[in-house]
Design an enzyme around this catalytic site. Structure first.
Site, short mmCIF file in Angstrom:
data_model
loop_
_atom_site.label_atom_id
_atom_site.label_comp_id
_atom_site.label_asym_id
_atom_site.label_seq_id
_atom_site.Cartn_x
_atom_site.Cartn_y
_atom_site.Cartn_z
N GLU A 61 -5.92 -14.11 -10.12
CA GLU A 61 -5.91 -12.90 -9.31
C GLU A 61 -4.72 -12.87 -8.35
O GLU A 61 -4.22 -11.80 -8.01
CB GLU A 61 -7.22 -12.76 -8.54
CG GLU A 61 -8.45 -12.59 -9.43
CD GLU A 61 -8.52 -11.21 -10.09
OE1 GLU A 61 -7.49 -10.56 -10.28
OE2 GLU A 61 -9.64 -10.79 -10.42
N TYR B 173 -5.41 -18.45 -8.91
CA TYR B 173 -4.16 -18.30 -9.63
C TYR B 173 -4.11 -16.98 -10.39
O TYR B 173 -3.15 -16.20 -10.25
CB TYR B 173 -4.00 -19.47 -10.61
CG TYR B 173 -2.68 -19.51 -11.34
CD1 TYR B 173 -1.49 -19.80 -10.66
CD2 TYR B 173 -2.60 -19.26 -12.70
CE1 TYR B 173 -0.27 -19.84 -11.33
CE2 TYR B 173 -1.39 -19.30 -13.38
CZ TYR B 173 -0.24 -19.58 -12.69
OH TYR B 173 0.97 -19.62 -13.36
N SER C 199 1.20 -32.48 -21.93
CA SER C 199 1.43 -33.74 -21.23
C SER C 199 0.24 -34.68 -21.37
O SER C 199 0.40 -35.90 -21.54
CB SER C 199 1.74 -33.48 -19.75
OG SER C 199 0.76 -32.65 -19.16
N PRO D 297 -9.78 -20.00 -21.38
CA PRO D 297 -9.67 -19.01 -22.45
C PRO D 297 -9.83 -19.63 -23.83
O PRO D 297 -9.34 -20.74 -24.09
CB PRO D 297 -8.26 -18.45 -22.27
CG PRO D 297 -7.88 -18.79 -20.87
CD PRO D 297 -8.58 -20.07 -20.57
N ARG E 19 -3.68 -22.04 -28.42
CA ARG E 19 -2.61 -21.75 -27.48
C ARG E 19 -1.32 -21.57 -28.29
O ARG E 19 -1.22 -21.99 -29.45
CB ARG E 19 -2.42 -22.88 -26.46
CG ARG E 19 -3.60 -23.12 -25.53
CD ARG E 19 -3.82 -21.97 -24.56
NE ARG E 19 -4.88 -22.27 -23.61
CZ ARG E 19 -6.16 -22.02 -23.81
NH1 ARG E 19 -6.55 -21.48 -24.96
NH2 ARG E 19 -7.06 -22.32 -22.90
N GLN F 134 -8.66 -18.23 -26.64
CA GLN F 134 -7.46 -17.99 -27.44
C GLN F 134 -6.36 -17.39 -26.57
O GLN F 134 -6.63 -16.70 -25.60
CB GLN F 134 -7.77 -17.06 -28.62
CG GLN F 134 -8.42 -15.76 -28.24
CD GLN F 134 -8.87 -14.96 -29.45
OE1 GLN F 134 -8.84 -15.44 -30.57
NE2 GLN F 134 -9.28 -13.72 -29.23
N ARG F 135 -5.13 -17.71 -26.93
CA ARG F 135 -4.00 -17.22 -26.15
C ARG F 135 -2.80 -17.16 -27.09
O ARG F 135 -2.35 -18.18 -27.60
CB ARG F 135 -3.74 -18.17 -24.98
CG ARG F 135 -2.71 -17.70 -23.98
CD ARG F 135 -3.04 -16.41 -23.30
NE ARG F 135 -4.29 -16.35 -22.57
CZ ARG F 135 -4.55 -16.96 -21.42
NH1 ARG F 135 -3.66 -17.73 -20.87
NH2 ARG F 135 -5.71 -16.79 -20.83
N ARG G 147 -10.66 -20.52 -11.35
CA ARG G 147 -9.27 -20.23 -11.72
C ARG G 147 -8.74 -18.95 -11.06
O ARG G 147 -7.58 -18.60 -11.20
CB ARG G 147 -9.15 -20.08 -13.25
CG ARG G 147 -9.59 -21.29 -14.03
CD ARG G 147 -9.70 -20.97 -15.51
NE ARG G 147 -8.41 -20.71 -16.11
CZ ARG G 147 -7.73 -21.59 -16.85
NH1 ARG G 147 -8.23 -22.79 -17.07
NH2 ARG G 147 -6.56 -21.28 -17.37
#
Length: 325
Positions: A154, A152, A196, A281, A218, A283-284, A149
């Protein structure tokens, strides 16, 4: 903003303007009376997304890849160009990094030459797999710099660095928005994002794929709320540079989201568990205190309402044969 519009109509560049977020932003900017130049290389954007505004005399479409310089005259720039879903940005990771870094350099150079305000669409991926919860703008993040990932994560982090260096070195008027999970109509059906994925699996009565144990969280912001936040940030005073978190602070577990989608669609889908992707991740959740304070902004659309509108969109696309049912 109103006084400026009365004096002279603004000419606004939206890079990635035929994408999910970009198309809604173009529509909103036109509704506010601006001239809009949409630049897109159509890697993930589509002409269908902007079909309703192609005939507007104040709208101009330009096929362009922002890793190459662009020479136009504009008053404002919204830099949204970059694939944002893991499936798309991992397809060509080198190009993803180039889009974030070379694209930022080219758009900042354009802003410097024209004296335009410029807004960078950054991301909550800046924070990586966070050690603090919820995430506020002072947190530096916990990002794997060499994982799948990273192109995207960095790339966006480097773009923020460039924006603030241009602000410090050239006093360029910049705005940086850190966008958290956003959903709504015009999401691509094959983008691999959880909303989606769940909606289409539910409409097809297929098993709904839960990665990991489904306890990861999320926070989901409806697209119209997000666009309002971007415009308010662009129109804020020059000393408001950001970064500013834009997202919905209400947190949901993946299991809760799946259950809500099943209920709203009336689906017979069952849950199916798969391994959690690398560096995903746990948690977000955004701390949007700064957006409330500086922009008087917070989301207005509940997840239930927004999902209902998103489900209606995908169901209509299936009925029209635009998406396989």
């Amino acid at each position: 903003m109103k006084k400026r519009q009365l004096m002279r109509r603004k000419r606004v560049l939206v890079t990635g303007g035929a994408g999910f977020l970009g198309s809604f932003l173009c529509e909103r900017l036109l509704a506010l009376g601006n001239e809009v130049l949409c630049a897109d290389n159509f890697f993930t954007g589509t002409r269908d997304n902007i079909a309703a505004i192609l005939g507007n005399y104040r709208f101009e479409l330009l096929r362009h890849d922002i890793t190459f310089p662009l020479y136009v005259e504009v008053d404002e720039i919204y830099n949204l160009a970059c694939p944002a879903s893991p499936i798309h940005y991992q397809h060509d990771p080198v190009q993803t990094t180039k889009t974030s870094v070379h694209g930022a350099i080219n758009m900042l150079g354009l802003a410097k030459r024209t004296g335009a305000r410029i807004l960078q669409a950054s991301t909550s991926e800046i924070y990586g797999d966070p050690e603090i919860h919820p995430q506020n703008e002072s947190y530096w993040g916990r990002v794997n710099p060499i994982g799948p990932r990273s192109c995207y994560d960095e790339g966006k982090r480097c773009a923020e660095t460039l924006f603030f260096d241009y602000w410090r070195q050239h006093r360029l008027p910049i705005k940086v928005a850190r966008i958290f999970n956003t959903y709504g109509p015009r999401m691509q059906p094959d983008d691999g994002r959880v909303v989606s994925n769940f909606v289409l699996q539910a409409l097809r009565n297929q098993p709904i794929t839960i990665y990991g144990d489904g306890q990861q969280t999320r926070s989901f912001c409806f697209v119209e709320d997000l666009i309002e936040g971007l415009i308010r940030l662009m129109d804020s005073p020059d000393d408001v540079t950001g970064p500013v978190n834009l997202g919905n602070p209400v947190e949901f577990r993946m299991l809760e989201l799946a259950q809500m989608v099943i209920a709203l669609t009336g689906s017979a889908s069952k849950l199916e568990y798969s391994p959690l992707p690398q560096d995903d991740p746990r948690q977000r959740q955004p701390d949007i205190g700064l957006a409330r304070q500086l922009l008087d902004w917070q989301p207005a659309v509940s997840l239930e309402e927004g999902l209902g509108r998103t489900i209606d969109y995908f169901r209509q696309q299936m009925d029209l044969g635009q998406i396989e049912g």
